[in-house]
Write a protein that holds these residues in place. Sequence first.
Motif, PDB file in Angstrom:
ATOM      1  N   GLU A   4       0.804  -1.034  -0.207  1.00  0.00           N
ATOM      2  CA  GLU A   4      -0.153   0.029  -0.048  1.00  0.00           C
ATOM      3  C   GLU A   4       1.055   1.247  -0.052  1.00  0.00           C
ATOM      4  N   ILE A   5       1.860   1.265   0.822  1.00  0.00           N
ATOM      5  CA  ILE A   5       2.667   2.469   0.743  1.00  0.00           C
ATOM      6  C   ILE A   5       3.537   2.726  -0.442  1.00  0.00           C
ATOM      7  N   ASN A   6       4.000   1.489  -1.234  1.00  0.00           N
ATOM      8  CA  ASN A   6       4.357   1.626  -2.488  1.00  0.00           C
ATOM      9  C   ASN A   6       3.391   2.290  -3.321  1.00  0.00           C
ATOM     10  N   TYR A   7       2.027   1.802  -3.244  1.00  0.00           N
ATOM     11  CA  TYR A   7       1.100   2.574  -4.283  1.00  0.00           C
ATOM     12  C   TYR A   7       1.032   3.935  -3.863  1.00  0.00           C
ATOM     13  N   SER A   8       0.988   3.951  -2.464  1.00  0.00           N
ATOM     14  CA  SER A   8       0.862   5.575  -2.150  1.00  0.00           C
ATOM     15  C   SER A   8       2.069   6.397  -2.812  1.00  0.00           C
ATOM     16  N   PHE A   9       3.342   5.837  -2.818  1.00  0.00           N
ATOM     17  CA  PHE A   9       4.204   6.534  -3.133  1.00  0.00           C
ATOM     18  C   PHE A   9       4.262   6.911  -4.906  1.00  0.00           C
ATOM     19  N   ASN A  10       3.742   5.832  -5.507  1.00  0.00           N
ATOM     20  CA  ASN A  10       3.394   5.886  -6.823  1.00  0.00           C
ATOM     21  C   ASN A  10       2.376   6.917  -7.300  1.00  0.00           C
ATOM     22  N   GLU A  11       1.175   6.795  -6.474  1.00  0.00           N
ATOM     23  CA  GLU A  11       0.198   7.885  -6.727  1.00  0.00           C
ATOM     24  C   GLU A  11       0.897   9.144  -6.357  1.00  0.00           C
ATOM     25  N   ASN A  12       1.557   9.341  -5.430  1.00  0.00           N
ATOM     26  CA  ASN A  12       2.322  10.530  -5.118  1.00  0.00           C
ATOM     27  C   ASN A  12       3.048  10.926  -6.097  1.00  0.00           C
ATOM     28  N   ASP A  13       3.793  10.284  -6.619  1.00  0.00           N
ATOM     29  CA  ASP A  13       4.462  10.492  -7.800  1.00  0.00           C
ATOM     30  C   ASP A  13       4.031  11.014  -8.871  1.00  0.00           C
ATOM     31  N   ILE A  14       2.839  10.382  -9.384  1.00  0.00           N
ATOM     32  CA  ILE A  14       2.211  10.594 -10.557  1.00  0.00           C
ATOM     33  C   ILE A  14       1.549  11.936 -10.375  1.00  0.00           C
ATOM     34  N   LEU A  15       0.937  12.278  -9.179  1.00  0.00           N
ATOM     35  CA  LEU A  15       0.375  13.357  -8.866  1.00  0.00           C
ATOM     36  C   LEU A  15       1.457  14.701  -8.948  1.00  0.00           C
ATOM     37  N   ASN A  47       0.320  19.049  10.754  1.00  0.00           N
ATOM     38  CA  ASN A  47       1.124  19.203   9.798  1.00  0.00           C
ATOM     39  C   ASN A  47       2.537  18.846  10.201  1.00  0.00           C
ATOM     40  N   LYS A  48       2.673  18.000  10.938  1.00  0.00           N
ATOM     41  CA  LYS A  48       3.937  17.428  11.756  1.00  0.00           C
ATOM     42  C   LYS A  48       4.781  16.723  10.528  1.00  0.00           C
ATOM     43  N   LEU A  49       4.117  15.945   9.729  1.00  0.00           N
ATOM     44  CA  LEU A  49       5.096  15.177   8.887  1.00  0.00           C
ATOM     45  C   LEU A  49       5.818  16.253   7.909  1.00  0.00           C
ATOM     46  N   ILE A  50       5.165  17.256   7.449  1.00  0.00           N
ATOM     47  CA  ILE A  50       5.893  18.000   6.394  1.00  0.00           C
ATOM     48  C   ILE A  50       6.833  19.086   7.233  1.00  0.00           C
ATOM     49  N   LYS A  51       6.513  19.146   8.433  1.00  0.00           N
ATOM     50  CA  LYS A  51       7.602  19.900   9.321  1.00  0.00           C
ATOM     51  C   LYS A  51       9.023  19.119   9.372  1.00  0.00           C
ATOM     52  N   LEU A  52       8.840  17.807   9.504  1.00  0.00           N
ATOM     53  CA  LEU A  52       9.829  16.926   9.586  1.00  0.00           C
ATOM     54  C   LEU A  52      10.590  16.685   8.112  1.00  0.00           C
ATOM     55  N   LEU A  53      10.184  17.157   7.020  1.00  0.00           N
ATOM     56  CA  LEU A  53      10.398  16.929   5.755  1.00  0.00           C
ATOM     57  C   LEU A  53      11.670  17.626   5.365  1.00  0.00           C
ATOM     58  N   ASP A  54      12.794  16.966   4.656  1.00  0.00           N
ATOM     59  CA  ASP A  54      13.828  17.746   4.268  1.00  0.00           C
ATOM     60  C   ASP A  54      13.709  18.137   3.052  1.00  0.00           C
ATOM     61  N   ASN A  55      14.597  18.861   2.385  1.00  0.00           N
ATOM     62  CA  ASN A  55      14.701  19.342   0.968  1.00  0.00           C
ATOM     63  C   ASN A  55      14.807  17.829   0.097  1.00  0.00           C
ATOM     64  N   GLY A  56      14.144  17.572  -0.872  1.00  0.00           N
ATOM     65  CA  GLY A  56      14.266  16.458  -1.760  1.00  0.00           C
ATOM     66  C   GLY A  56      13.940  15.208  -1.061  1.00  0.00           C
ATOM     67  N   THR A  57      13.410  15.121   0.055  1.00  0.00           N
ATOM     68  CA  THR A  57      13.187  13.784   0.470  1.00  0.00           C
ATOM     69  C   THR A  57      11.631  13.448   0.513  1.00  0.00           C
ATOM     70  N   ARG A  58      11.295  12.220   0.668  1.00  0.00           N
ATOM     71  CA  ARG A  58       9.765  12.127   0.861  1.00  0.00           C
ATOM     72  C   ARG A  58       9.662  11.294   2.012  1.00  0.00           C
ATOM     73  N   ALA A  59       8.279  11.351   2.469  1.00  0.00           N
ATOM     74  CA  ALA A  59       8.151  10.479   3.807  1.00  0.00           C
ATOM     75  C   ALA A  59       6.743  10.049   3.817  1.00  0.00           C
ATOM     76  N   TYR A  60       6.409   9.000   4.509  1.00  0.00           N
ATOM     77  CA  TYR A  60       5.207   8.622   4.629  1.00  0.00           C
ATOM     78  C   TYR A  60       4.880   8.447   6.248  1.00  0.00           C
TER      79      TYR A  60
END
Lengths: 219, 488
Positions: B38-49, B124-137
């Motif tokens: 499911e996570i892979n799917y999500s990443f794919n969806e995210n990529d597409i989007l 918005n905790k997740l995006i606060k932890l996000l660095d430049n150029g990385t993805r997180a789930y």
Amino acid sequence: MINILIVEDEKNISDLIKINLMEAGYHCVCAYDGKQAADLIEQNNWDLILLDIMLPKINGYELIEYIKPLDISVIFITAKASVTDIVKGLKLGADDYLTKPFEIIELLARVESVLRRDKKNNRILEVADISIDTFSRLVKRGEDTITLTLKEYELLLLFIRSKNIALFREQIYEKIWGDDYMGDSRTVDLHVQRLRKKMGWEKYITAVYKIGYRFEVKP
Amino acid sequence: MKLFWKFFFSTSIISLFMFGLGSSIMINTLFQSSLKQEINYSFNENDILQTALNNELTRIYQNSNTSNTGKEAVSSFTSESADNLIINALTQIAISTSNGSIPFQISNSNYITVYTTSSLNYDNKLIKLLDNGTRAYEVTSLDNRYYIRVACPILFAGENYYLETYKDITALFQIRENQFQIFFYSVIGIIGFSFILIFFVAYWLTKPLKELANSAIRISKGDYDLPVLQEGYDEIGLLTRAFNQMSTSLRQTMTELEASALRQENFIASFAHELKTPMTSIIGYADMLRSKKVSQEQLILYSNNIFKEGKRLEALSFKLMELIVLKKHEFQMRTVSASHFFETVQSVITPILKRDKIEFITKVAEMNLQLEPDLMKTVCLNLLDNARKSIDVNGRIHFLGNVEKDGYCITIADNGKGIESDEISKITEAFYMSDKSRSRATGSVGLGLTICSQIIEIHHAKMLIESVPGKGTCIYIHLKESKPNENI
């Protein structure tokens, strides 16, 4: 005359009993094994049977089964002295039980007591010039009653039963007072002297030097 | 606690633990792999989007650049206008999947949501932890529903934006829950089933144990006549076999003990009788001597009785001493030639037999014998004397020695009156006398054959008695051949 059958395989013991009972005035016949005893029981009338247990041919236990319906008193005379043997003997219907070895006066006393229980003894004992009613315990010389204490009366009977037998002081003490003789006691002498005086029997009851007394009458 | 319950609890606890462990590992592994997918799917969806969004934004950015001069354009791009641009762009993007459109939201660099397609409110905790150029789930739950949330940064007009996509994975969790429920019911089922199964297994296993216990109780209460228990082939079977052996040997021991106690009792009773009989005479006649006036003749008669009975007691005590010595003492065997041994016996008995006019026949086969000569002589003399006593007239006694294949046999045979068959087993018993009055008259105390059998036992020999009443008795003594200088 009282008839007593002595059933005992040991001739010496048989003779011993016979001699003493004859002297005490009973009529005795000896049987030396169970079979002979059974034959004699069948043939004659007996007042009392003295029965050994370990007998050749028919033993005492078997023999008493045969005697019981005949209503004859039985005294076992045996070396078997354990309580279980005594109980067994008495339960089988013996009137008394005498264990070997025994003293002669004990034998005489037991025979006397069993016969008295059967009322086969004479009610009136007549000795010398005295008559004793053993039921009412009256002692009379002619028409005069002689008053005796309990111990004196018992002492008198003991002497009469043991005619011509020297009675040792300890024997007398043990029979009358029922205790072990502690030696040196004057009780026996005092009572014997008082009895002698009351009965006027100075010539019959004689002191035996260092031993005791003997009641002497001609058989 | 009973073995049954121990067995039940241990088995059920172990099986439940193993089952639970296995099941939860399986359920979790399944869940984890599904989640990963499911996570892979999500990443794919995210990529597409993200790609779609980037394309759109690049197009918009280029359009605006062509309409304005470069520098102005850049500077005219305030953060607000960029936000508006993105919102405009996003309204044109709709990425559909088979499950409908993918929900997503865009936040600006200040972590403020500028656009969202879902009605859900997230922190918005997740995006606060996000660095430049990385993805997180992350996997989050909201209003009893589970989501995978994937976030990635987007650079637009020099501003950082964050794209978050969501995927509803409640179904996954529900499956897991269902599986746990199934697991729970199967546990209950297993408990019930194992109860029944273990009940029978435990009953089957403990049944022989119960039988053993019952037998042990009966033995402890003194009941030794038990039926032999059924023996299996497992450990309990071994125990049963051992128990059977124990009860058998116990029974034997008890029988032996009872027999020996009875022998002892008989011995004591007979001994008491033999002791008391002479004592009765001694005491009785002595009593008469001391308390009666007796004639000279009576005196001699009575004292003779005392003397005779005293002698009898003496003989009895000597014989008893002999018996005790035989039982306690250890004897050294010696090598003796048969002819020499027979001669010594003969020399003693011949004069007595001659006096009684009894024919005495001996025949000896030569052989070296291992024996205690004095003791064996006692046996032979005793038996020969018994033979002599059993003979009335025209007596004949055979005294023979024969070599046998595994030893030597001494035979004593007479033509006397014999022994009744039911008496043969009794004659070696202490104090047993077949003819009491005659035995007493000859001074016997009834211990002779007892002593003989004791001596025979010391020699590890066997004594055999054959007798026909009226015809005679034959006694065989079988001596076993033994090595010289053997201590017995």
